[in-house]
Design a protein around this motif. Structure first.
Motif, PDB file in Angstrom:
ATOM      1  N   ARG A 249      39.674  34.516  71.958  1.00 54.60           N
ATOM      2  CA  ARG A 249      40.702  33.177  72.231  1.00 54.60           C
ATOM      3  C   ARG A 249      41.185  33.372  73.989  1.00 54.60           C
ATOM      4  NH1 ARG A 249      43.899  33.005  66.344  1.00 54.60           N
ATOM      5  NH2 ARG A 249      42.186  32.385  65.174  1.00 54.60           N
ATOM      6  N   LYS A 250      41.548  34.774  74.025  1.00 53.29           N
ATOM      7  CA  LYS A 250      42.492  34.886  75.193  1.00 53.29           C
ATOM      8  C   LYS A 250      41.416  34.714  76.357  1.00 53.29           C
ATOM      9  CE  LYS A 250      45.836  38.416  74.343  1.00 53.29           C
ATOM     10  NZ  LYS A 250      46.274  39.820  74.416  1.00 53.29           N
ATOM     11  N   LEU A 251      40.071  34.992  76.197  1.00 53.38           N
ATOM     12  CA  LEU A 251      38.965  34.944  77.232  1.00 53.38           C
ATOM     13  C   LEU A 251      38.728  33.159  77.418  1.00 53.38           C
ATOM     14  CD1 LEU A 251      36.542  37.713  76.270  1.00 53.38           C
ATOM     15  CD2 LEU A 251      37.930  37.601  78.504  1.00 53.38           C
ATOM     16  N   PRO A 268      33.279  23.779  70.841  1.00 55.09           N
ATOM     17  CA  PRO A 268      31.893  24.700  70.321  1.00 55.09           C
ATOM     18  C   PRO A 268      32.392  26.179  70.524  1.00 55.09           C
ATOM     19  CG  PRO A 268      31.116  23.448  72.087  1.00 55.09           C
ATOM     20  CD  PRO A 268      32.311  22.761  71.973  1.00 55.09           C
ATOM     21  N   THR A 269      31.700  27.071  70.000  1.00 54.15           N
ATOM     22  CA  THR A 269      31.904  28.434  70.407  1.00 54.15           C
ATOM     23  C   THR A 269      31.154  28.748  71.639  1.00 54.15           C
ATOM     24  OG1 THR A 269      31.608  29.111  68.064  1.00 54.15           O
ATOM     25  CG2 THR A 269      31.275  30.610  69.857  1.00 54.15           C
ATOM     26  N   LEU A 273      31.533  34.160  75.930  1.00 51.08           N
ATOM     27  CA  LEU A 273      32.727  34.641  75.802  1.00 51.08           C
ATOM     28  C   LEU A 273      32.832  35.570  74.498  1.00 51.08           C
ATOM     29  CD1 LEU A 273      35.056  31.845  76.877  1.00 51.08           C
ATOM     30  CD2 LEU A 273      34.337  33.830  78.233  1.00 51.08           C
ATOM     31  N   LEU A 274      32.158  35.148  73.447  1.00 48.93           N
ATOM     32  CA  LEU A 274      32.005  35.935  72.386  1.00 48.93           C
ATOM     33  C   LEU A 274      31.446  37.248  72.371  1.00 48.93           C
ATOM     34  CD1 LEU A 274      32.973  36.080  69.234  1.00 48.93           C
ATOM     35  CD2 LEU A 274      30.774  35.094  68.811  1.00 48.93           C
ATOM     36  N   PHE A 275      30.421  37.307  73.281  1.00 47.17           N
ATOM     37  CA  PHE A 275      29.910  38.556  73.430  1.00 47.17           C
ATOM     38  C   PHE A 275      30.694  39.362  74.523  1.00 47.17           C
ATOM     39  CE2 PHE A 275      25.698  36.366  72.920  1.00 47.17           C
ATOM     40  CZ  PHE A 275      25.430  36.529  71.596  1.00 47.17           C
ATOM     41  N   ASP A 328      37.634  32.068  61.577  1.00 45.84           N
ATOM     42  CA  ASP A 328      37.803  31.223  62.848  1.00 45.84           C
ATOM     43  C   ASP A 328      36.502  30.542  63.065  1.00 45.84           C
ATOM     44  OD1 ASP A 328      37.503  30.643  65.537  1.00 45.84           O
ATOM     45  OD2 ASP A 328      39.359  31.575  65.888  1.00 45.84           O
ATOM     46  N   MET A 329      36.419  29.312  63.151  1.00 35.50           N
ATOM     47  CA  MET A 329      34.884  28.644  63.080  1.00 35.50           C
ATOM     48  C   MET A 329      34.469  29.245  64.340  1.00 35.50           C
ATOM     49  SD  MET A 329      32.848  26.583  61.816  1.00 35.50           S
ATOM     50  CE  MET A 329      33.872  25.543  60.322  1.00 35.50           C
ATOM     51  N   GLU A 330      34.905  29.314  65.381  1.00 39.65           N
ATOM     52  CA  GLU A 330      34.455  29.656  66.663  1.00 39.65           C
ATOM     53  C   GLU A 330      33.793  31.045  66.746  1.00 39.65           C
ATOM     54  OE1 GLU A 330      35.929  28.336  70.442  1.00 39.65           O
ATOM     55  OE2 GLU A 330      37.543  27.168  69.284  1.00 39.65           O
TER      56      GLU A 330
END
Length: 429
Positions: A249-251, A268-269, A273-275, A328-330
């Motif tokens: 979320r911060k990123l 959308p995800t 950033l998730l990686f 968290d959906m994302e």
């Protein structure tokens, strides 16, 4: 019947990418940047194809010299240890006062409730609401007592609420207990700095207070109760997932700000950033928990397959409770059973014990070493308390933490979240 995780089927490629070990070059770059940030120029981390990651000295070290000081990403005090020690929920430093540490333990012993239930209905397995004003209506657990030593009525309460000051306790001052900013009344800290840091890294999702960011505090309570009744390693896994979600979320907020865009709840995800948010966790060696956990001595080899399926089912139940609490959906791929199993397996393979010595032990040793007549005067007050506490009068804070580094000898430094490595004679770095 085998438990099926639909998230694992929908996000198979994303989960595979998250669980793919980083390349040697990625490992090298990550740790080079980490050591540069820590201003640690005398060691280097190099990946080795046969033995994994190794720590190498870039210069000579003298005995006792600090080699590495680093933060742990996630750590947790054992649920069964929380009756014995009141510590900061972030850095695990003892908090309150010597009087509060002693009085709280004596009070919980008097309840006669089995050890380990302390915090069984809390967000992080922590419940110390009884420390406020010595309130006896909010206690949560007890150590097993042997021969009960009778103390004067009201003595324990006066220790807890600060009315009674023990002799020489001022030489062992502790930081006051700072309550959780979310209002859960369960987690306490040594400072506002630690409280804010824990909130930002994981506790905001794992808090049961009114300001919690969990989507269901009721589900969170069920998750923690299940973990305390089965295996508190689930609490560590929850912190790792919360850490990744909050980092994501911060990123994303930073990225959108640079793009001049406003966050959209339905956006959308962003997999890149998730990686990136997952990167610190990706550096740990992983295997599925039910595949790598050691077979207990009381389980026959013929029963190994049912045992491992039972472990898998346990993790599945835990994951469903956690998903209901903080989904968290994302970050949906993080809630797959494969990710959860590998996280727990990583802790099973790599965790180190978290141990912080109790200042209560130092206090009683100080009293014992006083010259006469100061010793007798002090022991007239402290000896009944010591007798009432019994053999376990000064249990250390005990828990587990990740990451670990098995290439160095570790020493635990009270009052600092993280770990220090020092050079020991005969230790190869």
């Amino acid at each position: 019947m085998e438990n099926i995780c639909p998230i694992g089927q929908r996000f198979a490629s994303e989960i595979s990418a998250l669980l793919t070990p980083p390349s040697p070059l990625q490992v090298q770059e990550y740790f080079d940047q980490l050591l540069s940030t820590r201003k640690c120029r005398d060691i280097k981390v190099n990946p080795n194809g046969d033995f994994g990651k190794g720590v190498y000295a870039e210069s000579d070290f003298t005995e006792g010299q600090l080699v590495l000081k680093d933060q742990m990403l996630v750590g947790a005090q054992h649920s069964s240890n929380k009756i014995d020690c009141l510590v900061c929920g972030f850095c695990f430093r003892f908090i309150g006062s010597i009087e509060l540490q002693i009085g709280r333990k004596l009070y919980l012993q008097e309840l006669g409730v089995p050890k380990g239930c302390c915090g069984s209905d809390s967000s992080d397995g922590e419940d110390d609401s009884c420390i406020e004003n010595g309130d006896s209506s909010m206690a949560c657990g007890s150590s097993t007592t042997k021969d009960k030593v009778s103390l004067p009525k009201g003595l324990v309460e006066s220790l807890m609420n600060g009315e009674l000051v023990l002799p020489y306790s001022d030489k062992f001052s502790l930081p006051p207990a700072v309550p959780c900013p979310g209002g859960c009344g369960e987690a306490y800290y040594c400072s506002k700095l630690c409280a804010e840091a824990d909130w930002e890294t994981s506790h905001s999702l794992l808090c049961t207070g009114e300001r919690s960011e969990a989507i269901s505090r009721e589900a969170l309570l069920e998750f923690v109760q299940h973990a305390n009744e089965t295996n508190d390693i689930f609490l560590l896994a929850a912190k790792a997932i919360s850490f990744t979600i909050l980092r994501y979320r911060k990123l994303k907020a930073t990225y959108l700000e640079k793009q001049g865009k406003t966050p959209n709840a339905s956006s959308p995800t962003d997999l890149s950033l998730l990686f990136e948010a997952w990167k610190p966790i990706s550096m740990g060696h992983k295997r599925r928990w039910w595949d790598c956990v050691a077979l207990p001595v009381d389980v026959e080899s013929s029963d190994e397959a049912p045992f491992r399926m039972q472990i898998r089912s346990l993790a599945f139940t835990s994951l469903q409770l956690l998903k209901a609490a903080i989904f968290d959906m994302e970050c949906e791929p993080l809630f797959s059973l494969d990710i959860y199993g590998h996280l727990i397996g990583m802790f099973e393979l790599n965790n180190l014990d978290l141990v912080v010595a109790s200042p209560v032990e130092d206090y009683f040793l100080h009293i014992d070493e006083l010259p006469y007549p100061q010793k007798k005067e002090a022991e007239d007050i402290t000896q009944p308390l010591l007798d009432a506490l019994g053999d376990d009068y000064a249990v250390c804070c005990q828990g587990q933490r990740w990451p670990s580094n098995n290439n160095c000898t570790k020493t635990n430094v009270q009052g600092r979240r993280g770990y220090h490595f020092v050079c020991r004679r005969g230790t190869s770095i």
